[in-house]
Scaffold this active site. Structure first.
Site, PDB file in Angstrom:
ATOM      1  CE  LYS A 272     -42.922  -5.000  -3.382  1.00 63.31           C
ATOM      2  NZ  LYS A 272     -41.590  -5.183  -2.841  1.00 63.31           N
ATOM      3  NE  ARG A 277     -40.783   3.478   1.357  1.00 68.53           N
ATOM      4  CZ  ARG A 277     -42.048   3.214   1.668  1.00 68.53           C
ATOM      5  NH1 ARG A 277     -42.385   2.014   2.074  1.00 68.53           N
ATOM      6  NH2 ARG A 277     -42.976   4.139   1.566  1.00 68.53           N
ATOM      7  CD  GLU A 323     -37.139  -0.494  -2.355  1.00 67.81           C
ATOM      8  OE1 GLU A 323     -37.734   0.221  -1.497  1.00 67.81           O
ATOM      9  OE2 GLU A 323     -36.961  -1.712  -2.218  1.00 67.81           O
TER      10      GLU A 323
HETATM   11  P1  AMP Z   1     -42.860  -5.260   0.777  1.00 65.35           P
HETATM   12  O1  AMP Z   1     -41.474  -4.984   1.205  1.00 65.35           O
HETATM   13  O2  AMP Z   1     -43.006  -6.604   0.118  1.00 65.35           O
HETATM   14  O3  AMP Z   1     -43.882  -4.986   1.829  1.00 65.35           O
HETATM   15  O4  AMP Z   1     -43.197  -4.211  -0.390  1.00 65.35           O
HETATM   16  C1  AMP Z   1     -43.242  -2.833  -0.175  1.00 65.35           C
HETATM   17  C2  AMP Z   1     -41.878  -2.206  -0.390  1.00 65.35           C
HETATM   18  O5  AMP Z   1     -41.535  -2.170  -1.761  1.00 65.35           O
HETATM   19  C3  AMP Z   1     -41.797  -0.769   0.011  1.00 65.35           C
HETATM   20  O6  AMP Z   1     -41.622  -0.635   1.404  1.00 65.35           O
HETATM   21  C4  AMP Z   1     -40.594  -0.264  -0.753  1.00 65.35           C
HETATM   22  O7  AMP Z   1     -39.424  -0.480   0.021  1.00 65.35           O
HETATM   23  C5  AMP Z   1     -40.533  -1.184  -1.945  1.00 65.35           C
HETATM   24  N1  AMP Z   1     -40.750  -0.522  -3.265  1.00 65.35           N
HETATM   25  C6  AMP Z   1     -40.095  -0.829  -4.395  1.00 65.35           C
HETATM   26  N2  AMP Z   1     -40.505  -0.084  -5.422  1.00 65.35           N
HETATM   27  C7  AMP Z   1     -41.461   0.755  -4.943  1.00 65.35           C
HETATM   28  C8  AMP Z   1     -42.286   1.772  -5.543  1.00 65.35           C
HETATM   29  N3  AMP Z   1     -42.223   2.070  -6.832  1.00 65.35           N
HETATM   30  N4  AMP Z   1     -43.167   2.425  -4.725  1.00 65.35           N
HETATM   31  C9  AMP Z   1     -43.262   2.117  -3.413  1.00 65.35           C
HETATM   32  N5  AMP Z   1     -42.518   1.168  -2.814  1.00 65.35           N
HETATM   33  C10 AMP Z   1     -41.624   0.485  -3.565  1.00 65.35           C
END
Ligand code: AMP
Length: 586
Positions: A272, A277, A323
């Site tokens: 992650k 995004r 990302e």
């Molecule tokens: P959050 O922002 O805490 O809701 O976490 C989800 C976000 O993590 C997504 O909207 C992406 O912007 C980000 N992200 C980072 N790495 C990834 C990945 N490998 N796959 C999907 N989302 C990712």
């Protein structure tokens, strides 16, 4: 259609908080509208002149409205401001002034929705020298012709503060009721405000189809025109590279076990990344277009990404989900999101920013490739396509690091390594799932070390005293529930006194001032456009705030210019977190 027909509907919508009743009122409006009015009608009914995917805002401040009311009705700006202070809503101020003035002149023209739409659209598109005067003239042209109730809603539309409570769920259902109501046996009982649906299963199917059509097009004008033709036309709405699609959202899990239970075994585990995004589109004619998760276009801000995509991704047309992560170009080390977030809104010195704050793109999904919509293709297959078309290049563009496993130990190792490398955590993904635009359906999960934080919207603020006189220094926060914003407390810590030290009172004041819609003494109410991440120690029950909760020791940790009001925490999540807290303490 006459604008007065629409304003009568607005008034009815405003007078009820019942979702079914709102749906019924709108459905009747759509059912009887002529084809040639549908376009303007749909946008105006949701309080805008643009489809959801366009980042454009009408961009008119309260001050401009005050001047427009003053010129239209021949009252002084001082008088308008005085009324504003006592009534608290410029829409109602315009209505009141119009009532008084119109009694004398008895003059009002028949405004059509087309005329109102056209003027407001012109206002939104007007920039440069003399733009303010021209905007005032366009608003005045409408106000002088308007009946009092029309004046109320013209002002509110221009201010983007409609208060009629039409969210995308109501809009979608109203379209179904309007055009398929008879077929599905939908009977609304106006007296008891209840609904009977003869064929519930079929209704669900139709509502899903309308939702899907909207997720793909992000434009209710496209959806309503298709629905009016036939159910089949709804299903035919397709993705189109260049028109932004909503991103699929992640659910939070507490540990690997819960993760595996949700996405199944084996699953894909990915790093992650702590960035933002980016939906990267290549259109049929070879143009690259980049959108944020708010659907704002940021192509001009990231010229290096355009180059990377041209060079490192094969294909005539596509839509990639990724990302972008910032890094230090001297030390080649990743940087946390807040250090590069300024690039998203940046309009000047783009070249310098690009060299000082470069980004690396980590591609993790694909929704469309060479004329083929892939959202129903299983994730495993989508990733295979990515593997084929992406040539990786570190610090430029690469694929998200991925492990496919059913083994909790391997997953654990991947998770710890990611944290050791300074990443935020991991994502766990269902290998057979489709891509669901705009949905938080549990095909994609996030796991990070426990952190008490929520993304919330700033809905108001209070001017400070003493050293902070003239600045907004305490900020009112809100979460969301069924399309409504509910307050959950105030925050004043975590914010710096000096601009150069980071997120400061000065910066927040500058951001919020143009968004003010109402003032009450030292308190201001603002359009909910600024999203912030708030950390806290504990959630408490609170009768003071509409959400029923308050955060103990809240602290503002960062601005989220890449997020919109739709991304903020849901009341349900807060409730869940609150009950977990109790369990943990026991
Ligand atoms: P959050 O922002 O805490 O809701 O976490 C989800 C976000 O993590 C997504 O909207 C992406 O912007 C980000 N992200 C980072 N790495 C990834 C990945 N490998 N796959 C999907 N989302 C990712």
């Amino acid at each position: 259609m006459l604008y007065s027909e629409l304003t009568a509907v607005y008034e009815r919508l405003e007078n009820t908080s019942k979702r079914l009743e709102k749906t019924f009122i709108l459905a009747k409006l759509f059912e009887h509208a002529k084809d040639e009015d549908l376009h303007e009608l749909v946008y105006l009914a949701s309080g805008s002149v643009f489809p959801d995917y366009e980042e454009k805002e009408i961009g008119v401040s309260s001050q401009i409205i005050i001047k427009a009311i003053s010129t239209s009705f021949g009252v002084s700006t001082g008088e308008v401001e005085k009324k504003w202070k006592s009534i608290g809503d410029l829409g109602k101020v315009a209505e009141q002034v119009a009532t008084i003035k119109k009694q004398k002149t008895l003059f009002s023209m028949h405004l059509t929705i087309k005329k109102v739409f056209e003027n407001i659209k012109k206002i939104a598109e007007m920039t440069g020298k003399g733009a303010i005067e021209k905007k005032i003239a366009l608003i005045s042209e409408l106000l002088t012709a308007a009946k009092p109730l029309e004046a109320r809603y013209i002002v509110r539309t221009v201010l983007e503060d409609m208060r009629v409570g039409v969210g995308s769920g109501v809009m979608r259902d109203a379209i179904i009721w309007a055009f398929f109501g008879k077929q599905l046996g939908i009977k609304y009982d106006e007296k008891n405000k209840s609904v009977e649906i003869h064929d519930r299963e079929k209704y669900k199917q139709y509502a899903n189809a309308a939702q899907q059509a909207f997720d793909r097009s992000n434009d209710f004008a496209v959806v309503i025109k298709a629905a009016k033709k036939s159910f089949k036309h709804l299903g035919d709405i397709e993705l189109e590279p260049g028109i932004p699609v909503k991103v699929m959202l992640a659910l939070k899990v507490k540990n690997l076990k819960e993760g595996f239970e949700t996405v199944g075994k084996p699953c894909a585990i990915e790093t992650k990344y702590d960035g933002f995004r980016m939906m990267i589109n290549k259109t049929e004619d070879g143009k690259i277009k980049i959108f944020t998760r708010r659907l704002d276009e940021v192509t001009a801000q990231f010229p290096e990404v355009v180059e990377y995509v041209k060079k490192h991704v094969k294909g005539k047309s596509f839509i990639l989900d990724s990302e972008a992560v910032g890094y230090d170009p001297k030390k080649f080390r990743y940087r946390p999101f807040q250090e590069i977030s300024q690039r998203i809104k940046r309009k000047y010195e783009i070249q310098r920013m690009m060299h000082e704050l470069p980004v690396e793109v980590n591609v993790f999904d694909i929704l469309y490739f060479d004329g083929k919509n892939l959202i129903s293709t299983p994730f495993k297959e989508r990733r295979k396509i990515l593997n084929k078309i992406v040539t990786e290049s570190k610090w430029k563009l690469k694929l998200a690091k991925q492990l496919i496993t059913a083994d909790e130990k391997d997953a654990e190792k991947f998770y710890h390594e990611a944290l050791k490398e300074g990443e935020e955590g991991i994502m766990m993904k269902n290998l057979t799932a489709p891509y669901k635009p705009g949905a938080r359906v549990g095909y994609m999960l996030k796991l990070k070390p426990e952190l008490n934080e929520f993304d919330l919207a700033i809905v108001g603020a209070e001017y400070g005293t003493g050293k902070r006189k003239g600045w907004l220094s305490s900020f009112i926060l809100a979460c969301q529930d069924k399309g409504k914003l509910l307050e959950i407390g105030k925050v004043g810590t975590g914010i710096k006194e000096k601009e150069e030290e980071g997120l400061s009172f000065i910066e927040l004041t500058k951001l919020l001032k143009p968004l003010i819609i109402r003032e009450e003494g030292k308190i201001v109410h603002v359009k909910p456009e600024i999203i912030v991440t708030i950390t806290y120690q504990e959630i408490q029950k609170s009768p003071t705030y509409a959400s029923g909760f308050a955060l103990r020791f809240p602290r503002m940790s960062r601005l989220r210019p890449d997020r919109s009001i739709k991304d903020i925490a849901f009341l349900e999540e807060i409730r869940k977190e609150y009950s977990m807290q109790g369990r943990k303490r026991k």
